[in-house]
Design an enzyme around this catalytic site. Structure first.
Site, short mmCIF file in Angstrom:
data_model
loop_
_atom_site.label_atom_id
_atom_site.label_comp_id
_atom_site.label_asym_id
_atom_site.label_seq_id
_atom_site.Cartn_x
_atom_site.Cartn_y
_atom_site.Cartn_z
N GLY A 158 0.79 -1.22 0.00
CA GLY A 158 0.00 0.00 0.00
C GLY A 158 0.83 1.27 0.00
CG ASP A 159 5.41 2.99 0.62
OD1 ASP A 159 5.54 3.61 1.68
OD2 ASP A 159 6.06 3.27 -0.42
#
Length: 208
Positions: A158-159
């Site tokens: 999700g970064d």
């Protein structure tokens, strides 16, 4: 996650031609653990203090926090004994971050977060234990796993930096969703942490 050894690099190069090209371009990683707190508690305090800030701003806030407590991270007892508004003003923290530091202190003192047991837990168990603390979300827990406990197979899909690097390197028309990054990253097991560092470095950035 051990330092980038030849075995891990060779496995990543073999697993994915895109990553192989990226590794050749980025070159040696150097010591990406340098300058980080060596104890579990100090790492979590630093992580909370630096959330959603640039590297420079996070370092300044953390330094002010240390200065308030004689050059060391405040103990859980010191956090709870301090006046929240005075702590916020002295260290330049937000109201939310003061609440998060107090939540961390409370979880440690009531025994619901046993820091000395974290290294013996699985990745999923560490994630569950840390995210039970207010202000420690999945990303912060993943950074703890990668850069403090040094687990070798963590992919923070999700970064935004990871997603952007994957979009660029794999020629995707748009920013991939976390599930798409997870799917691409399956080929990097069991060295997804190292693959993530290479992806970040391809953007010339380093998290936390």
């Amino acid at each position: 996650m051990p330092a980038a050894d030849a075995k891990a690099i060779a496995a990543l190069r073999k697993s994915d031609p895109v990553l192989r090209e990226l590794i050749e371009e980025v070159g040696p990683l150097g010591d990406f653990f340098a300058g980080r707190p060596t104890d579990h508690y100090g790492m979590l305090v630093r992580s909370i203090a630096g959330q959603q800030l640039s590297t420079r701003a996070a370092a300044a806030i953390y330094a002010r926090l240390l200065d308030r407590f004689g050059g060391h991270p405040p103990t859980p007892e010191e956090v709870l004994a301090d006046d929240p508004d005075e702590l916020r003003t002295a260290a330049g923290l937000s109201h939310a971050k003061v609440r998060y530091l107090r939540s961390l202190a409370e979880h440690i003192l009531d025994g619901s977060l046993q820091l000395d047991r974290l290294s013996a837990l699985s990745d999923d168990e560490v994630m569950a234990a840390l995210t039970a603390v207010s202000g420690i979300g999945p990303w912060s827990a993943q950074m703890f796993l990668m850069f403090h406990v040094r687990r070798p197979d963590v992919l923070p899909s999700g970064d935004l930096g990871i997603r952007r690097a994957v979009m660029i390197r794999y020629g995707l028309p748009a920013m991939p969703k976390p599930a798409e990054v997870d799917a691409i990253g399956e080929r990097w097991r069991p060295y997804r942490s190292l693959a993530s560092v290479y992806l970040w470095r391809s953007l010339r950035t380093t998290p936390v």
